[in-house]
Design an enzyme around this catalytic site. Structure first.
Site, mmCIF file in Angstrom:
data_model
loop_
_atom_site.group_PDB
_atom_site.id
_atom_site.type_symbol
_atom_site.label_atom_id
_atom_site.label_comp_id
_atom_site.label_asym_id
_atom_site.label_seq_id
_atom_site.Cartn_x
_atom_site.Cartn_y
_atom_site.Cartn_z
ATOM 1 N N SER A 208 41.891 21.872 -15.734
ATOM 2 C CA SER A 208 41.762 20.542 -16.364
ATOM 3 C C SER A 208 43.094 19.988 -16.879
ATOM 4 C CB SER A 208 40.787 20.608 -17.530
ATOM 5 O OG SER A 208 40.777 19.356 -18.185
ATOM 6 N N LYS B 34 27.190 18.646 -16.911
ATOM 7 C CA LYS B 34 26.932 17.209 -17.121
ATOM 8 C C LYS B 34 25.441 16.864 -17.164
ATOM 9 C CE LYS B 34 31.177 15.185 -15.432
ATOM 10 N NZ LYS B 34 31.760 14.137 -14.615
ATOM 11 N N ASN C 194 29.228 12.729 -19.807
ATOM 12 C CA ASN C 194 30.582 13.307 -19.765
ATOM 13 C C ASN C 194 31.285 13.218 -21.112
ATOM 14 O OD1 ASN C 194 31.385 10.595 -19.861
ATOM 15 N ND2 ASN C 194 33.208 11.038 -18.650
ATOM 16 N N ASP D 153 32.497 7.862 -16.991
ATOM 17 C CA ASP D 153 33.171 7.996 -15.692
ATOM 18 C C ASP D 153 33.268 6.653 -14.951
ATOM 19 O OD1 ASP D 153 33.751 10.714 -15.759
ATOM 20 O OD2 ASP D 153 31.836 11.300 -14.877
ATOM 21 N N GLY E 263 26.932 12.367 -5.455
ATOM 22 C CA GLY E 263 26.755 13.348 -6.533
ATOM 23 C C GLY E 263 26.900 12.699 -7.899
ATOM 24 N N ALA F 58 29.513 12.168 -9.905
ATOM 25 C CA ALA F 58 30.576 11.173 -10.073
ATOM 26 C C ALA F 58 30.196 9.877 -9.366
ATOM 27 C CB ALA F 58 31.883 11.724 -9.519
HETATM 28 P P1 ATR Z 1 30.143 15.767 -8.644
HETATM 29 O O1 ATR Z 1 29.347 15.813 -9.916
HETATM 30 O O2 ATR Z 1 31.578 16.186 -8.802
HETATM 31 O O3 ATR Z 1 30.034 14.448 -7.943
HETATM 32 P P2 ATR Z 1 28.173 17.019 -6.948
HETATM 33 O O4 ATR Z 1 27.067 16.409 -7.745
HETATM 34 O O5 ATR Z 1 28.060 18.436 -6.515
HETATM 35 O O6 ATR Z 1 29.548 16.928 -7.705
HETATM 36 O O7 ATR Z 1 28.408 16.097 -5.659
HETATM 37 C C1 ATR Z 1 29.353 16.356 -4.688
HETATM 38 C C2 ATR Z 1 29.307 15.260 -3.614
HETATM 39 O O8 ATR Z 1 30.285 15.570 -2.615
HETATM 40 C C3 ATR Z 1 27.990 15.171 -2.878
HETATM 41 O O9 ATR Z 1 27.801 13.848 -2.453
HETATM 42 C C4 ATR Z 1 28.227 16.104 -1.685
HETATM 43 O O10 ATR Z 1 27.385 15.829 -0.574
HETATM 44 P P3 ATR Z 1 25.883 16.412 -0.502
HETATM 45 O O11 ATR Z 1 25.029 15.512 -1.345
HETATM 46 O O12 ATR Z 1 25.534 16.378 0.922
HETATM 47 O O13 ATR Z 1 25.961 17.831 -1.055
HETATM 48 C C5 ATR Z 1 29.651 15.755 -1.365
HETATM 49 N N1 ATR Z 1 30.341 16.841 -0.649
HETATM 50 C C6 ATR Z 1 30.785 17.988 -1.188
HETATM 51 N N2 ATR Z 1 31.394 18.738 -0.238
HETATM 52 C C7 ATR Z 1 31.325 18.029 0.918
HETATM 53 C C8 ATR Z 1 31.787 18.249 2.251
HETATM 54 N N3 ATR Z 1 32.427 19.362 2.582
HETATM 55 N N4 ATR Z 1 31.558 17.287 3.166
HETATM 56 C C9 ATR Z 1 30.910 16.152 2.833
HETATM 57 N N5 ATR Z 1 30.464 15.886 1.587
HETATM 58 C C10 ATR Z 1 30.667 16.802 0.649
#
Ligand code: ATR
Length: 279
Positions: A20, A71, A92, A107, A133, A135
């Site tokens: 962080s 979160k 957050n 955010d 996700g 964010a």
């Molecule tokens: P955060 O809170 O940081 O947004 P998250 O809720 O785990 O983390 O969401 C991660 C996002 O990145 C999701 O939209 C995820 O897609 P999925 O809904 O299909 O899981 C996307 N993501 C993460 N790794 C990925 C990858 N290698 N390729 C495409 N999308 C990815």
């Protein structure tokens, strides 16, 4: 800064936490403007989250930020919630007031602020959000509240994109958001909200197959590295870019405003940005 008996503690809870940059930018600001606070990062395992809340209340922290993986879980642990944080289902920022925890989500506001600082408006624009996700939720809703022409959500898991589009439409009372199975060739602003391109996977680029237009503004929320593969491609094409330090600073300053109840001055942004520029 002189630490005294009146110095209050704020901080960040997450797991892991070592990466962080928040302690660096917060403490630099507090020192420069003479705010009697210190900011520490606490590595809290999910099984210790409940106990951590008891400790935070007992020690009377002024507030704290929340990051992955807490979160969503924090929603069930606060005493009251800002209406948007409630609808987003993620927190957050928490303010501690009279022994009560109040949850917020800064955010999306932080992201919008980072655009406004560069004179970028989302009003009447076609927006593409990559990811659905935590964010993405906050960013998509706050973009939705600014009156864009449309928001297309492109996510690896299509149905999750659909759920987010419905949330944005519900919260904004309009039909501006829809899921999409691929990134459209033409859009005004593209925002990556996934971790693609984040260190150590720095070669990943969610728009690598796209023939970008130089008119498209390309934004990334990944800030490590600051110039992601996606932003490098956009810069080569001649696009305006917004890197992830904008949202990092924007959400941090929104938290400071919530904790102190004081106006967040424009110069605070520059102080945090300079600190990140040194790294
Ligand atoms: P955060 O809170 O940081 O947004 P998250 O809720 O785990 O983390 O969401 C991660 C996002 O990145 C999701 O939209 C995820 O897609 P999925 O809904 O299909 O899981 C996307 N993501 C993460 N790794 C990925 C990858 N290698 N390729 C495409 N999308 C990815």
């Amino acid at each position: 800064m002189k630490i005294s008996a009146s110095t209050k503690l704020v901080g960040l809870i997450g797991h892991p936490i070592g990466h962080s940059m928040s302690p660096i930018i917060h403490n630099a600001l507090y020192k420069r403007i003479g705010l009697d606070l210190i900011y520490l990062a606490f590595d809290i395992r999910p099984e210790n989250l409940n106990n951590a809340m008891i400790g935070i209340k007992a020690l009377d922290l002024k507030g704290f930020n929340v990051t992955i993986p807490h979160k969503e879980a924090m929603i069930g642990l606060v005493d009251s919630l800002d209406p948007y944080a409630k609808k987003l289902g993620a927190i957050n920022t928490v303010k501690v007031k009279d022994g009560q925890l109040i949850g917020y989500n800064t955010d999306g506001q932080g992201f919008i602020k980072s655009l406004k600082r560069k004179n970028i408006s989302v009003k009447d624009k076609s927006i593409v959000i990559i990811g659905a996700g935590g964010a993405a939720r906050s960013i998509a809703v706050y973009i939705g509240l600014e009156g864009p022409k449309e928001i297309r959500i492109v996510n690896r898991t299509y149905d999750r994109g659909k759920v987010l589009a419905n949330l944005v439409n519900d919260l904004t009372g309009s039909y501006i958001a829809s899921p999409a199975s691929h990134i459209p060739d033409k859009s005004d602003i593209i925002v990556n909200t996934t971790s693609l391109g984040m260190w150590p996977n720095i070669k990943e680029n969610p728009i690598s197959v796209l023939s970008l237009s130089p008119q498209t503004i390309v934004c990334d929320i990944v800030y490590n590295p600051r110039m992601t593969a996606m932003l490098r491609q956009a810069e080569r094409t001649g696009c305006q870019i917004v890197d992830g330090t904008g949202m990092l600073i924007g959400q941090a300053l929104a938290s400071v405003g919530i904790w102190t109840g004081k106006e967040v001055k424009d110069e605070y942004w520059q102080i945090m940005q300079e600190e990140l520029d040194k790294l």
